[in-house]
Write an enzyme that holds these catalytic residues in place. Structure first.
Site, PDB file in Angstrom:
ATOM      1  N   GLU A 265      -5.757  -8.111   4.850  1.00 20.55           N
ATOM      2  CA  GLU A 265      -6.066  -7.447   6.117  1.00 20.55           C
ATOM      3  C   GLU A 265      -7.128  -6.375   5.866  1.00 20.55           C
ATOM      4  O   GLU A 265      -6.833  -5.304   5.333  1.00 20.55           O
ATOM      5  CB  GLU A 265      -4.823  -6.803   6.726  1.00 20.55           C
ATOM      6  CG  GLU A 265      -5.119  -6.187   8.090  1.00 20.55           C
ATOM      7  CD  GLU A 265      -4.116  -5.132   8.524  1.00 20.55           C
ATOM      8  OE1 GLU A 265      -4.080  -4.827   9.730  1.00 20.55           O
ATOM      9  OE2 GLU A 265      -3.387  -4.595   7.662  1.00 20.55           O
TER      10      GLU A 265
ATOM     11  N   ARG B  35      -8.699   5.226   0.976  1.00 26.56           N
ATOM     12  CA  ARG B  35      -7.932   4.489  -0.035  1.00 26.56           C
ATOM     13  C   ARG B  35      -6.954   5.347  -0.830  1.00 26.56           C
ATOM     14  O   ARG B  35      -6.021   4.806  -1.428  1.00 26.56           O
ATOM     15  CB  ARG B  35      -8.900   3.799  -0.994  1.00 26.56           C
ATOM     16  CG  ARG B  35      -9.615   2.606  -0.348  1.00 26.56           C
ATOM     17  CD  ARG B  35     -10.795   2.174  -1.154  1.00 26.56           C
ATOM     18  NE  ARG B  35     -11.315   0.877  -0.717  1.00 26.56           N
ATOM     19  CZ  ARG B  35     -12.565   0.482  -0.908  1.00 26.56           C
ATOM     20  NH1 ARG B  35     -13.423   1.298  -1.509  1.00 26.56           N
ATOM     21  NH2 ARG B  35     -12.961  -0.710  -0.508  1.00 26.56           N
TER      22      ARG B  35
ATOM     23  N   ASN C 167      -3.519 -10.805  16.841  1.00 27.84           N
ATOM     24  CA  ASN C 167      -2.427 -10.703  15.881  1.00 27.84           C
ATOM     25  C   ASN C 167      -1.395  -9.709  16.396  1.00 27.84           C
ATOM     26  O   ASN C 167      -1.529  -9.162  17.498  1.00 27.84           O
ATOM     27  CB  ASN C 167      -2.940 -10.340  14.480  1.00 27.84           C
ATOM     28  CG  ASN C 167      -3.284  -8.864  14.315  1.00 27.84           C
ATOM     29  OD1 ASN C 167      -3.404  -8.112  15.286  1.00 27.84           O
ATOM     30  ND2 ASN C 167      -3.439  -8.433  13.082  1.00 27.84           N
TER      31      ASN C 167
ATOM     32  N   HIS D 203      -7.027  -0.227   2.610  1.00 25.61           N
ATOM     33  CA  HIS D 203      -6.590   1.084   2.134  1.00 25.61           C
ATOM     34  C   HIS D 203      -6.233   1.079   0.654  1.00 25.61           C
ATOM     35  O   HIS D 203      -5.650   2.042   0.150  1.00 25.61           O
ATOM     36  CB  HIS D 203      -5.417   1.572   2.980  1.00 25.61           C
ATOM     37  CG  HIS D 203      -5.792   1.758   4.416  1.00 25.61           C
ATOM     38  ND1 HIS D 203      -6.423   2.888   4.875  1.00 25.61           N
ATOM     39  CD2 HIS D 203      -5.677   0.934   5.488  1.00 25.61           C
ATOM     40  CE1 HIS D 203      -6.667   2.764   6.175  1.00 25.61           C
ATOM     41  NE2 HIS D 203      -6.221   1.583   6.564  1.00 25.61           N
TER      42      HIS D 203
ATOM     43  N   ARG E 284      -0.123 -12.618   2.881  1.00 28.11           N
ATOM     44  CA  ARG E 284      -1.010 -11.764   3.667  1.00 28.11           C
ATOM     45  C   ARG E 284      -0.830 -10.362   3.122  1.00 28.11           C
ATOM     46  O   ARG E 284       0.299  -9.862   3.037  1.00 28.11           O
ATOM     47  CB  ARG E 284      -0.642 -11.770   5.140  1.00 28.11           C
ATOM     48  CG  ARG E 284      -1.434 -10.722   5.954  1.00 28.11           C
ATOM     49  CD  ARG E 284      -0.775 -10.417   7.274  1.00 28.11           C
ATOM     50  NE  ARG E 284      -1.508  -9.409   8.036  1.00 28.11           N
ATOM     51  CZ  ARG E 284      -1.173  -8.120   8.137  1.00 28.11           C
ATOM     52  NH1 ARG E 284      -0.109  -7.650   7.497  1.00 28.11           N
ATOM     53  NH2 ARG E 284      -1.886  -7.286   8.872  1.00 28.11           N
TER      54      ARG E 284
ATOM     55  N   ASP F 127      -1.065  -6.671   3.693  1.00 26.38           N
ATOM     56  CA  ASP F 127      -1.174  -5.668   4.743  1.00 26.38           C
ATOM     57  C   ASP F 127      -2.000  -4.481   4.244  1.00 26.38           C
ATOM     58  O   ASP F 127      -1.876  -4.068   3.092  1.00 26.38           O
ATOM     59  CB  ASP F 127       0.239  -5.200   5.136  1.00 26.38           C
ATOM     60  CG  ASP F 127       0.232  -4.186   6.246  1.00 26.38           C
ATOM     61  OD1 ASP F 127      -0.102  -4.554   7.388  1.00 26.38           O
ATOM     62  OD2 ASP F 127       0.555  -3.007   5.979  1.00 26.38           O
TER      63      ASP F 127
ATOM     64  N   ARG G 240      -5.432 -19.245  12.046  1.00 25.29           N
ATOM     65  CA  ARG G 240      -4.055 -18.756  12.173  1.00 25.29           C
ATOM     66  C   ARG G 240      -3.737 -18.549  13.647  1.00 25.29           C
ATOM     67  O   ARG G 240      -4.505 -17.926  14.384  1.00 25.29           O
ATOM     68  CB  ARG G 240      -3.878 -17.427  11.426  1.00 25.29           C
ATOM     69  CG  ARG G 240      -2.462 -16.854  11.535  1.00 25.29           C
ATOM     70  CD  ARG G 240      -2.336 -15.501  10.855  1.00 25.29           C
ATOM     71  NE  ARG G 240      -3.163 -14.483  11.500  1.00 25.29           N
ATOM     72  CZ  ARG G 240      -3.354 -13.261  11.005  1.00 25.29           C
ATOM     73  NH1 ARG G 240      -2.803 -12.918   9.855  1.00 25.29           N
ATOM     74  NH2 ARG G 240      -4.108 -12.392  11.651  1.00 25.29           N
TER      75      ARG G 240
ATOM     76  N   ASP H 142       1.798   7.018   0.142  1.00 22.21           N
ATOM     77  CA  ASP H 142       0.749   6.171  -0.431  1.00 22.21           C
ATOM     78  C   ASP H 142       0.984   5.936  -1.921  1.00 22.21           C
ATOM     79  O   ASP H 142       0.916   6.860  -2.729  1.00 22.21           O
ATOM     80  CB  ASP H 142      -0.615   6.838  -0.211  1.00 22.21           C
ATOM     81  CG  ASP H 142      -1.764   5.870  -0.344  1.00 22.21           C
ATOM     82  OD1 ASP H 142      -1.769   4.868   0.389  1.00 22.21           O
ATOM     83  OD2 ASP H 142      -2.652   6.114  -1.177  1.00 22.21           O
TER      84      ASP H 142
ATOM     85  N   ASN I  27       0.820  -1.216   0.000  1.00 25.30           N
ATOM     86  CA  ASN I  27       0.000   0.000   0.000  1.00 25.30           C
ATOM     87  C   ASN I  27       0.850   1.260   0.000  1.00 25.30           C
ATOM     88  O   ASN I  27       0.437   2.291  -0.519  1.00 25.30           O
ATOM     89  CB  ASN I  27      -0.909   0.003   1.229  1.00 25.30           C
ATOM     90  CG  ASN I  27      -1.677   1.297   1.404  1.00 25.30           C
ATOM     91  OD1 ASN I  27      -2.542   1.619   0.601  1.00 25.30           O
ATOM     92  ND2 ASN I  27      -1.343   2.053   2.450  1.00 25.30           N
TER      93      ASN I  27
END
Length: 508
Positions: free
Chosen positions: A248, A173, A311, A216, A210, A212, A349, A182, A116
């Site tokens: 996520e 986002r 987590n 976003h 995964r 992250d 998990r 970003d 991201n």
């Protein structure tokens, strides 16, 4: 024109669910996040413990070059400088060796993947592979990325380019998450650099990712990137297998972005799962209410989620929040984890932590200078040298095998006392009873299991001939008597056909 529309629809349908298969070796169903472990230690753990005990795989910390931060907090791993494979966890050669060794013992590797953003804006420095970066000019020559490759005021309309309004999907986002630069994921060049990085990891033998901060990123951008990913390494997985992707997405309700926007791409992380179980196993909500646990609680479809108790973020009070159970509360934590592993909902998990001062949630892994400490193993199989290793607690790793044995079996023979005592079976393969009440549990219950003597895998283990803990006798009618003290450190009993006296021990 109609043919183009039909073709586009077909691409979308083909992508939906493509990345939702965890790609475990047969008979394995649980991954563990070995948070901040070195690659050399993960390789050893796959061979000596995870493989023999039936674990599916390992979520590793981000393997790409990250910003060097004073005092080396854990979160520096989430500020990329480049996609070179050099971090405190080790070099690319060590990563490659670890992936190969783990795959050889049927333990898959899933990379935590930060795409991201890059580092925080402002300041400059070098990364863990020696690459220079400049957060003032948004220069990352190690990729290379320049200011043209990041969202600007054209895309983000907040006053300081940061996210403030979580009721505004565009701001969430297109703007900066806690001042992190970003990336402009709508730009083909940026997408290509990211997928080149991910494809390199696939070629090395990872089984998935995964993602992250997926919340976003626009789902359309993720679909476009993931649609160009390689198939998994055919030498390990066979031909035509797609990577497992779990995203996520913190969706606690009440915001415009929902997890359902991402479930057509891959699985999503279900944060509500751990928060709600925490309330039950802290005796804030009756355990008897778990009789319809899963979708009936307003959670996504079981096949769309990765579930967990805590987590690396929310055990520190960061993303997701909600006060989850952690290793700092071992009794209810073990109970909640055992319930998660016994219940059919979701793909499971586990968290494997290191010790940290709860007044300093930035604290990095156990270390000597800039070097992460080795993970040492004690005589009782627990970890030393500053590592917590919840996955090595007997009550947890034996339930990993329980989940493997009962996979595909329906939940049945539910029993509860209307309060904090519950029990249920999984077909004719396993049965668990739990007592969180203020008095003892003393019940004869229908287990659904074949007659015989079973080892309780909570109080002990089965070595193929004898039980080191409690023995449970199941009669010809499937009934068994359970006695569980409410003052026990582990007020539960779990039995399964892979730990039945007179038969070989089975973990997968």
């Amino acid at each position: 024109m109609l043919s183009l529309i039909i073709a586009a629809c077909c691409v979308t349908v083909a992508l939906a669910g493509t990345f939702s298969n965890p790609t475990c070796a047969p008979g394995r169903n649980t991954i563990v996040h070995l948070f901040e472990w070195k690659w050399t230690d993960i390789a050893k753990e796959c061979e000596r413990f995870l493989g023999p005990n039936g674990f599916c795989g390992v979520q590793i910390s981000p393997p790409n070059e990250n910003r060097l931060v004073n005092n080396r907090p854990w979160w520096e791993r989430y500020q990329p400088v480049s996609y070179k494979l050099q971090t405190r966890s080790g070099s690319e050669d060590q990563l490659r060796d670890m992936i190969s060794r783990c795959n050889r013992v049927n333990v898959r590797i899933y990379s935590d993947t930060v795409i991201n953003h890059m580092t925080g804006v402002g300041g400059s420095g070098t990364g863990t592979a020696g690459s220079h970066w400049n957060g003032d000019t948004l220069s990352y020559p190690g990729v290379p990325f320049s200011a043209w490759d990041f969202n600007t005021g054209n895309e983000c309309h907040s006053s300081d380019m940061n996210i403030h309004d979580y009721n505004n999907a565009e701001e969430i986002r297109n703007c900066r998450l806690v001042s992190l630069a970003d990336l402009k994921l709508s730009k083909n060049y940026v997408r290509e650099e990211i997928t080149q990085y991910m494809n390199h990891l696939i070629d090395l033998g990872v089984a998935g990712f995964r993602i992250d901060a997926a919340k976003h990123m626009w789902p359309g951008d993720l679909r476009a990137m993931f649609g160009t990913l390689h198939d998994l390494n055919s030498a390990v997985f066979g031909s035509g297998r797609k990577p497992f992707i779990f995203q996520e997405v913190i969706d606690m309700g009440g915001e415009p972005i929902s997890a359902s926007e991402y479930t057509g791409i891959g699985r999503v992380t279900n944060f509500i799962f751990g928060v709600k179980l925490g309330q039950v196993f802290r005796n804030e909500n009756k355990a008897s209410n778990l009789h319809n646990w899963g979708e009936a609680w307003g959670m996504p479809n079981s096949n769309d989620v990765v579930v967990f108790i805590d987590n690396h973020d929310n055990q520190r009070g960061h993303g997701g929040g909600g006060g989850p159970l952690t290793h700092f509360e071992p009794r209810p934590y073990k109970l909640a984890t055992a319930f998660m592993l016994a219940h059919p909902y979701g793909f499971t998990r586990l968290m494997s932590s290191y010790n940290f001062d709860r007044s300093n949630t930035d604290q990095g892994p156990p270390h000597n200078g800039d070097n992460i400490n080795d993970v040492t193993i004690n005589a009782d199989l627990t970890c030393g040298n500053g590592w917590t290793c919840e996955h090595r607690w007997r009550e947890i790793y034996n339930m990993v095998a329980f989940r493997n044995i009962v996979m595909g079996q329906n939940l049945q023979h539910w029993w509860d006392n209307g309060n904090y005592q519950i029990a249920f079976g999984r077909g004719n393969k396993g049965f668990i009873a739990m007592n969180m009440d203020n008095h003892n549990l003393d019940q004869t219950l229908q287990t659904g299991l074949p007659a015989g003597t079973y080892c309780d895998v909570i109080s002990g283990s089965y070595d193929g001939s004898s039980c080191s803990g409690t023995e449970i006798q199941v009669g010809n009618d499937g009934n068994a008597h359970f006695s569980i003290s409410n003052s026990s450190d582990d007020p539960m009993i779990a039995i399964h056909v892979g730990a039945k006296k007179g038969q070989p021990k089975v973990t997968t």
